[in-house]
Design a protein around this motif. Structure first.
Motif, PDB file in Angstrom:
ATOM      1  N   VAL A 198     -53.249   5.843  12.394  1.00 13.53           N
ATOM      2  CA  VAL A 198     -53.168   5.128  10.857  1.00 13.53           C
ATOM      3  C   VAL A 198     -51.855   4.631  10.584  1.00 13.53           C
ATOM      4  O   VAL A 198     -50.772   5.102  11.291  1.00 13.53           O
ATOM      5  N   ASP A 199     -51.670   3.478  10.127  1.00 13.14           N
ATOM      6  CA  ASP A 199     -50.538   2.600   9.784  1.00 13.14           C
ATOM      7  C   ASP A 199     -49.181   3.586   9.406  1.00 13.14           C
ATOM      8  O   ASP A 199     -48.258   3.418   9.848  1.00 13.14           O
ATOM      9  N   SER A 200     -49.478   4.445   8.635  1.00  7.80           N
ATOM     10  CA  SER A 200     -48.459   5.134   8.104  1.00  7.80           C
ATOM     11  C   SER A 200     -47.754   6.118   8.943  1.00  7.80           C
ATOM     12  O   SER A 200     -46.668   6.718   8.653  1.00  7.80           O
ATOM     13  N   GLU A 201     -48.770   6.280  10.343  1.00 10.18           N
ATOM     14  CA  GLU A 201     -48.098   7.493  10.997  1.00 10.18           C
ATOM     15  C   GLU A 201     -47.708   6.755  12.457  1.00 10.18           C
ATOM     16  O   GLU A 201     -47.558   7.384  13.702  1.00 10.18           O
ATOM     17  N   LEU A 202     -47.854   5.487  12.416  1.00 10.99           N
ATOM     18  CA  LEU A 202     -47.419   4.700  13.871  1.00 10.99           C
ATOM     19  C   LEU A 202     -46.028   5.001  14.210  1.00 10.99           C
ATOM     20  O   LEU A 202     -45.961   5.285  15.712  1.00 10.99           O
ATOM     21  N   ASP A 203     -44.993   5.148  13.587  1.00 12.90           N
ATOM     22  CA  ASP A 203     -43.731   5.455  14.051  1.00 12.90           C
ATOM     23  C   ASP A 203     -43.596   7.085  14.713  1.00 12.90           C
ATOM     24  O   ASP A 203     -43.271   7.170  15.786  1.00 12.90           O
ATOM     25  N   ASP A 204     -44.465   7.908  14.182  1.00  8.29           N
ATOM     26  CA  ASP A 204     -44.540   9.320  14.786  1.00  8.29           C
ATOM     27  C   ASP A 204     -45.219   9.265  15.948  1.00  8.29           C
ATOM     28  O   ASP A 204     -45.079   9.957  17.102  1.00  8.29           O
ATOM     29  N   LEU A 206     -45.677   6.653  18.076  1.00 17.03           N
ATOM     30  CA  LEU A 206     -45.030   5.951  18.990  1.00 17.03           C
ATOM     31  C   LEU A 206     -43.676   6.954  19.710  1.00 17.03           C
ATOM     32  O   LEU A 206     -43.408   6.929  20.875  1.00 17.03           O
ATOM     33  N   SER A 207     -43.154   7.697  18.751  1.00 17.54           N
ATOM     34  CA  SER A 207     -42.160   8.589  19.154  1.00 17.54           C
ATOM     35  C   SER A 207     -42.788   9.419  20.171  1.00 17.54           C
ATOM     36  O   SER A 207     -42.261  10.012  21.063  1.00 17.54           O
ATOM     37  N   PHE A 208     -44.181  10.030  19.742  1.00 17.61           N
ATOM     38  CA  PHE A 208     -44.668  11.063  20.740  1.00 17.61           C
ATOM     39  C   PHE A 208     -44.828  10.536  21.926  1.00 17.61           C
ATOM     40  O   PHE A 208     -44.889  11.228  22.993  1.00 17.61           O
ATOM     41  N   ARG A 209     -45.420   9.486  21.921  1.00 10.20           N
ATOM     42  CA  ARG A 209     -45.493   8.443  23.353  1.00 10.20           C
ATOM     43  C   ARG A 209     -44.533   8.458  24.140  1.00 10.20           C
ATOM     44  O   ARG A 209     -44.315   8.870  25.367  1.00 10.20           O
ATOM     45  N   ASN A 210     -43.344   8.021  23.619  1.00 10.30           N
ATOM     46  CA  ASN A 210     -42.164   7.747  24.236  1.00 10.30           C
ATOM     47  C   ASN A 210     -41.422   9.064  24.785  1.00 10.30           C
ATOM     48  O   ASN A 210     -40.959   9.285  25.658  1.00 10.30           O
ATOM     49  N   PRO A 214     -44.295   9.329  30.813  1.00  9.40           N
ATOM     50  CA  PRO A 214     -43.275   8.386  31.382  1.00  9.40           C
ATOM     51  C   PRO A 214     -43.218   7.073  30.741  1.00  9.40           C
ATOM     52  O   PRO A 214     -44.213   6.393  30.778  1.00  9.40           O
ATOM     53  N   LYS A 215     -42.023   6.341  30.893  1.00  2.62           N
ATOM     54  CA  LYS A 215     -42.088   4.968  30.247  1.00  2.62           C
ATOM     55  C   LYS A 215     -42.911   4.075  31.355  1.00  2.62           C
ATOM     56  O   LYS A 215     -43.459   3.083  30.619  1.00  2.62           O
ATOM     57  N   ALA A 216     -42.886   4.352  32.541  1.00  2.00           N
ATOM     58  CA  ALA A 216     -43.726   3.406  33.523  1.00  2.00           C
ATOM     59  C   ALA A 216     -45.315   3.474  33.249  1.00  2.00           C
ATOM     60  O   ALA A 216     -46.020   2.494  33.398  1.00  2.00           O
ATOM     61  N   GLU A 217     -45.664   4.424  32.376  1.00  2.00           N
ATOM     62  CA  GLU A 217     -47.169   4.651  31.856  1.00  2.00           C
ATOM     63  C   GLU A 217     -47.343   4.301  30.761  1.00  2.00           C
ATOM     64  O   GLU A 217     -48.553   4.004  30.519  1.00  2.00           O
ATOM     65  N   HIS A 218     -46.401   3.748  29.858  1.00  2.00           N
ATOM     66  CA  HIS A 218     -46.902   3.207  28.244  1.00  2.00           C
ATOM     67  C   HIS A 218     -47.953   2.099  28.414  1.00  2.00           C
ATOM     68  O   HIS A 218     -48.612   2.217  27.304  1.00  2.00           O
ATOM     69  N   ARG A 219     -47.721   1.373  29.629  1.00  2.00           N
ATOM     70  CA  ARG A 219     -48.844   0.135  29.679  1.00  2.00           C
ATOM     71  C   ARG A 219     -50.248   0.802  29.659  1.00  2.00           C
ATOM     72  O   ARG A 219     -51.172   0.322  29.054  1.00  2.00           O
ATOM     73  N   ARG A 241     -43.054  -2.883  15.125  1.00  4.17           N
ATOM     74  CA  ARG A 241     -42.790  -1.284  15.254  1.00  4.17           C
ATOM     75  C   ARG A 241     -43.559  -1.040  16.943  1.00  4.17           C
ATOM     76  O   ARG A 241     -43.214  -0.065  17.179  1.00  4.17           O
ATOM     77  N   GLY A 242     -44.481  -1.956  17.167  1.00  5.93           N
ATOM     78  CA  GLY A 242     -44.669  -1.733  18.856  1.00  5.93           C
ATOM     79  C   GLY A 242     -46.295  -1.507  18.919  1.00  5.93           C
ATOM     80  O   GLY A 242     -46.736  -1.017  20.149  1.00  5.93           O
ATOM     81  N   ALA A 243     -47.226  -1.514  17.739  1.00  7.07           N
ATOM     82  CA  ALA A 243     -48.680  -1.286  17.995  1.00  7.07           C
ATOM     83  C   ALA A 243     -49.199  -2.388  18.778  1.00  7.07           C
ATOM     84  O   ALA A 243     -48.558  -3.603  18.772  1.00  7.07           O
ATOM     85  N   THR A 244     -50.206  -2.183  19.560  1.00  9.87           N
ATOM     86  CA  THR A 244     -50.958  -3.254  20.307  1.00  9.87           C
ATOM     87  C   THR A 244     -52.145  -4.062  19.738  1.00  9.87           C
ATOM     88  O   THR A 244     -52.354  -5.183  20.028  1.00  9.87           O
ATOM     89  N   ALA A 245     -52.810  -3.448  18.727  1.00  8.38           N
ATOM     90  CA  ALA A 245     -53.763  -3.898  17.756  1.00  8.38           C
ATOM     91  C   ALA A 245     -53.764  -3.390  16.396  1.00  8.38           C
ATOM     92  O   ALA A 245     -53.209  -2.216  16.211  1.00  8.38           O
TER      93      ALA A 245
END
Length: 562
Positions: A198-204, A206-210, A214-219, A241-245
């Motif tokens: 959900v949009d309210s948790e997008l920052d959390d 993205l931080s979890f993914r980062n 691995p950065k190379a796998e973010h794609r 903030r970095g969402a794809t869709a």
């Protein structure tokens, strides 16, 4: 025998570098012999051309093999000799006549030997691909798409992913309270994975993914966001903030499924392109081929220009990387030769050459190619450049070869796939099927709910088929609401059961129009390709079986019987 694919990349690159150094030492000795002829004023015209070609090759390849100073020095001498060599090639005089060359070039040539004394060790600069599978770019079918909903409180997203699962996606829900379990599930899926939040948790998210991937796998792990505010400011904030869709309530489930499908095609395809490398420098060509292959790009090397056209037909590349100078052949002329055949008019040709004069580059581009990459190029730059160009080339190819509504193969191309599968059946003897599939009472859908809703139904079925069929299966839009499927190595009974299960899942989907909704069923006819002499007969048999199914009550599958 040792399988070369199991040898570490840096060792294979080191072997190529050792071969290059050995060859370069021999080339420098030959160049020094030419220098002696320059001193004695005995350098003949054909010697001058051979000298220029050796310097051109060295200038373009030395930097790739860890000898940039050697490449730069060779390039300086090459530029000085080039006008003389070109004048010699255009001259009608006897090639054995002596030619006047500045004496200073002899000394410059001899100094090349000092630049090859201590070549560095090769470094593995290209990461291994996530999956070394075969070509899967033709469609996402067979590449099980994983949708993970990640949230602090997953109650809302649980219902959403349950709806998406009906479209054939592998769906689950993860909580921030159990991060290890979420990471494990993300990493264990070899296909494309979409993270949903959900949009309210997008920052959390993205931080979890980062922090955990691995950065190379973010794609491979794009983030799809859902929310309640469809304003420009809200969408802009989510994009920044970095969402794809981003999808806004009320959610259009067919549209969301289609977007996830397209993201999977873009991000999850194991093969990222097919590249034909045309270069007479075998060590350099093999280096490029190895680096691209290990990055998930299928590459093939052509060292002999006379093999070019046959390799084009056999390999069908998305991109050609070609040197401008190939021994006694001109890459510019070869590019023009390629364009003689209409099927290759849209094939991107990129010159990979040490030519750095902008005017000469433009002149070469005007004669049939599309772009220049100047040697030497780093491995990473080569891979990134090729990926971008192959992706764009495939987008353009899809515009020509795929149905604009569904993204499936067009009528003529899916029929060609039946022809190809019939030929494979004859060679190997395996059973295969062709399936003609049709939406039931589709005219009623258009008349009642509108053609826009009819298009949504067609796209939804196309997405469901891609997600449920195997990677080796081919899908095409035959016309209107009819689809044609080719199922290799599949017996009619198995095909009928499989298509029947897909039909059952499709019938469960509800298409909403305001406060109303409707459902659609499908009918299918199955025929064995092996039973017929030509592909058209197999297609006609599947169509006849479909006709029988329609008269038997629709919403099911009928197998053709002679």
């Amino acid at each position: 025998m040792t399988n070369g694919a199991n040898i570490p990349l840096h060792k294979r690159l080191q072997v190529l570098q050792d071969r290059f150094v050995e060859r370069a030492q021999g080339d420098i000795q030959t160049l020094c012999n030419f220098a002696d002829l320059i001193d004695r004023h005995h350098l003949e015209r054909n010697d001058l051309v051979a000298c220029y070609q050796l310097l051109h090759r060295m200038a373009g390849s030395a930097g790739t093999f860890g000898l940039p100073e050697l490449g730069a020095a060779a390039r300086v001498i090459e530029k000085q000799i080039k006008p003389l060599a070109e004048a010699t090639e255009d001259s009608v005089d006897d090639k054995r006549d002596a030619v006047s060359v500045p004496a200073s070039l002899a000394g410059a040539i001899r100094k090349l030997a000092d630049l090859i004394q201590n070549p560095p060790q090769s470094k593995d600069s290209v990461a291994e691909p996530a999956n070394d599978g075969e070509d899967s770019f033709g469609g996402t079918h067979g590449m099980q798409i994983h949708v993970m909903a990640l949230a602090h409180s997953p109650d809302y997203l649980s219902g959403l992913v349950a709806e998406l699962a009906v479209y054939g996606f592998l769906c689950d829900v993860a909580s921030f309270s159990q991060p290890e379990a979420a990471v494990t599930r993300l990493k264990e899926h070899s296909g494309a994975t979409i993270i949903m939040c959900v949009d309210s948790e997008l920052d959390d998210v993205l931080s979890f993914r980062n922090e955990n991937l691995p950065k190379a796998e973010h794609r491979r792990f794009p983030v799809v966001c859902v929310g309640h505010d469809g304003s420009f400011e809200s969408r802009y904030r989510v994009a920044a903030r970095g969402a794809t869709a981003y999808f806004c309530e009320p959610l259009d489930m067919p549209e969301m499924a289609e977007r996830i499908e397209s993201l999977a095609l873009e991000r999850g395809s194991r093969l990222q392109g097919r590249v034909l490398i045309v270069d007479d420098d075998k060590e350099l060509g093999e280096h490029y081929s190895l680096v691209l292959s290990r990055a998930g790009i299928k590459a093939r090397l052509v060292s002999e220009p006379f093999e070019l056209m046959s390799e084009l037909s056999a390999f069908e590349p998305d991109l050609v990387l070609m040197d401008v100078q190939l021994g006694g052949y001109s890459g510019v002329t070869l590019a023009r030769l390629i364009r003689f055949e209409p099927r290759w008019l849209g094939l991107p040709i990129v010159y990979l050459s040490s030519e750095d004069n902008p005017e000469n580059q433009l002149d070469a581009l005007a004669k049939g190619a599309d772009e220049f990459l100047v040697k030497p190029v780093t491995d990473d730059y080569l891979v990134r450049s090729v990926r971008i160009r192959c992706y764009r080339a495939r987008q353009l190819s899809d515009l020509m070869n795929r149905d604009s509504l569904t993204g499936l193969l067009k009528h003529s191309l899916i029929k060609q796939e039946v022809d190809k599968e019939l030929a494979r059946c004859r060679r190997s003897g395996h059973p295969s099927c062709v399936v003609m599939l049709d939406l039931d009472h589709f005219k009623r859908v258009n008349d009642t709910w509108g053609h826009g809703q009819g298009d949504i139904v067609i796209r939804t079925l196309a997405n469901l088929l891609r997600n449920r069929l195997r990677e080796t299966d081919m899908i095409g839009r035959y016309g209107g609401e009819e689809f044609l499927l080719v199922l290799p190595q599949c017996e009619p009974r198995i095909a009928a059961e499989f298509i029947g299960a897909i039909g059952k899942s499709f019938a469960e989907l509800a298409f909403g129009v305001g406060d109303d909704s409707f459902q659609v069923t499908l009918s299918a006819g199955v025929a064995s390709i092996n039973d017929f002499a030509v592909a058209d007969q197999a297609i006609e048999a599947a169509d006849q079986a479909l006709y029988e199914r329609k008269h038997a009550g629709r919403n099911g599958v009928t197998i053709y019987a002679r």
